[in-house]
Structure formats: C-alpha cells, structure tokens
Design a protein around this motif. Structure first.
Motif, short mmCIF file in Angstrom:
data_model
loop_
_atom_site.label_atom_id
_atom_site.label_comp_id
_atom_site.label_asym_id
_atom_site.label_seq_id
_atom_site.Cartn_x
_atom_site.Cartn_y
_atom_site.Cartn_z
N TRP A 29 -4.76 4.43 4.42
CA TRP A 29 -4.03 4.54 5.68
C TRP A 29 -4.92 5.22 6.71
CZ3 TRP A 29 -2.12 6.78 1.07
CH2 TRP A 29 -2.53 8.11 0.84
N ASP A 30 -4.55 5.11 7.96
CA ASP A 30 -5.19 5.84 9.06
C ASP A 30 -4.11 6.61 9.81
OD1 ASP A 30 -7.84 4.99 8.64
OD2 ASP A 30 -7.40 3.09 9.62
N THR A 31 -4.47 7.83 10.27
CA THR A 31 -3.49 8.69 10.93
C THR A 31 -4.06 9.23 12.24
OG1 THR A 31 -4.31 10.58 9.69
CG2 THR A 31 -2.42 9.41 8.76
N ASN A 87 -10.92 3.24 9.92
CA ASN A 87 -11.28 1.84 9.73
C ASN A 87 -10.26 1.07 8.89
OD1 ASN A 87 -13.76 2.17 11.09
ND2 ASN A 87 -14.67 3.03 9.23
N GLY A 88 -9.40 1.80 8.18
CA GLY A 88 -8.40 1.15 7.34
C GLY A 88 -9.02 0.35 6.20
N ASP A 89 -10.22 0.73 5.78
CA ASP A 89 -10.90 -0.08 4.77
C ASP A 89 -11.37 0.69 3.55
OD1 ASP A 89 -12.91 1.41 5.87
OD2 ASP A 89 -14.15 -0.28 6.49
N ALA A 131 -1.95 0.97 6.89
CA ALA A 131 -1.56 1.35 5.53
C ALA A 131 -1.59 0.12 4.62
CB ALA A 131 -0.18 1.98 5.53
N TYR A 132 -2.09 0.31 3.41
CA TYR A 132 -2.16 -0.80 2.47
C TYR A 132 -2.13 -0.29 1.04
CZ TYR A 132 -6.98 0.55 1.50
OH TYR A 132 -8.09 1.25 1.11
N ILE A 133 -1.89 -1.22 0.13
CA ILE A 133 -2.04 -0.98 -1.31
C ILE A 133 -2.80 -2.17 -1.88
CG2 ILE A 133 0.19 -2.03 -1.87
CD1 ILE A 133 0.44 0.02 -4.18
N ARG A 134 -3.65 -1.92 -2.86
CA ARG A 134 -4.40 -3.01 -3.49
C ARG A 134 -4.51 -2.75 -4.98
NH1 ARG A 134 -10.44 -2.65 -3.45
NH2 ARG A 134 -10.92 -0.44 -3.71
N VAL A 135 -4.65 -3.84 -5.73
CA VAL A 135 -4.82 -3.74 -7.18
C VAL A 135 -6.16 -4.37 -7.53
CG1 VAL A 135 -3.93 -4.39 -9.44
CG2 VAL A 135 -2.33 -3.87 -7.58
#
Length: 198
Positions: A29-31, A87-89, A131-135
């Motif tokens: 995430w970025d804040t 950067n959200g990365d 914001a993200y989730i990854r597997v």
C-alpha cells in the motif's frame, strides 16, 4: 503471468499450479497521500479459520504480536511501521504459508489490513492508495494472482482483503475487499477471537 482479479473474483490455485504448497502472500500500500499530520502504521493480520469461519484458538490469529502459527505453517514477516514507497510496487508485509503443513481443521485463511490507532490519528482507507495483495509460488518465484483494491474506500479503518479457502482437496483464492470500522478488535470479534486478550 499473474491473474489479476477484481473484487469478488475467485481463482482455483490448485488447478493453476498443481502440487502448490509453499506460497508467499504479499500485501502492499501507499499512504500519506493526504497529510494527517501523523505517520500511518498499517498492519496485516491473518485469521486461520475452521469450517465455521471462526478461529479455534488464539494461535489462529497471526499479527504483529504473534508472528507464527503453532503448526509452523504460517509465518508473518513482522510489522512494517513505514507506510509505502510511493510506487505501489513492493510488499510492505509478507506472510509465508506452507499449505501442506496446515492442520486438518483449517478451511479458510483470511487476510486483513488495519490502520493502527486510526480514530485518534483521524486516518482511514480513503487516504491509502495502491493497496494490493498477491500470491507467489515460493518454489518458482512466480506470481500466481494479484488483486488491486482500487480506490473503493473512504471512512473504513479496516479491510478484509482476501481469503484462501479449501474446496474439497483444492485451495482457492477469493478477492473480498470488504471494509470495516472498529479496529483490530472488531475483526477479532468477527473471527471469534477474544479481543480483550490481545
């Protein structure tokens, strides 16, 4: 090539990657897109549930105060108190899971993110972006699925991001993106944990 899901999307991880057992779940995430005058501290937590959708005991609640499940199957990377690189990365917090080591009662693993001390700091997920989730398959390093939450939130301080759940002998991923208020205590109550003991 990772499969990108939208809210409510599901994928059969076992069919996509037969023999999959060791995975990494990364959340990012970025804040501070809007200055609240106080730093953000977002926390990823994991609720390990049985068929009722509830945790059996306190060890089934994995968070900054309990980084490892008693089975050894789930290990949390720990609290990252710095929010986002802009950067959200890159993953802010990561959870390693060995599906083959999970106790037989485990039917669902829910992944949540909360903003620490959100009410006092006047913070919410409307001020969080990317914001993200990854597997990721830990054996090959391949990203299997990713869910970008988008900008759907405003006043929420807690989010049930996604879950990995069992269907027969197969593990599936469900992109949930459901907002809550009430902090980690509210999520604990939702999943059957006595919040007063945490």
């Amino acid at each position: 090539m990772a499969i990108n899901l939208k809210k409510g999307g599901k994928i059969n991880l076992t069919k996509e990657k037969p023999g999959l057992s060791k995975i990494l779940v990364g959340l990012g995430w970025d804040t501070n897109q809007f200055d609240t005058g106080t730093d953000f501290d977002l926390d990823a937590s994991v609720f390990v549930c049985d068929a009722s959708g509830k945790c059996k005991n306190d060890s089934d609640f994995i968070f900054y105060g309990n980084l490892k499940h008693e089975s050894g199957a789930i290990i949390h990377s720990g609290d990252n108190k710095v929010g986002g690189d802009g950067n959200g990365d890159s993953d802010e917090e990561e959870i390693q899971i060995d599906l083959s080591k999970l106790p037989a009662y485990v039917e669902k693993i829910a992944f949540t993110v909360t903003i620490y001390d959100a009410v006092r700091r006047k913070q919410n997920f409307g001020q969080v972006s990317n914001a993200y989730i990854r597997v990721v398959d830990r054996n090959s390093g391949e990203e299997l699925v990713r869910y970008d939450l988008g900008e759907d939130f405003s006043i929420e301080t807690d989010i049930v991001v996604a879950e990995i759940y069992k269907s027969g002998n197969e593990w599936r991923f469900n992109a949930i993106g459901s907002g809550f208020q009430g902090g980690l205590a509210a999520l604990c109550r939702h999943y059957g944990i006595d919040a007063d003991s945490e």
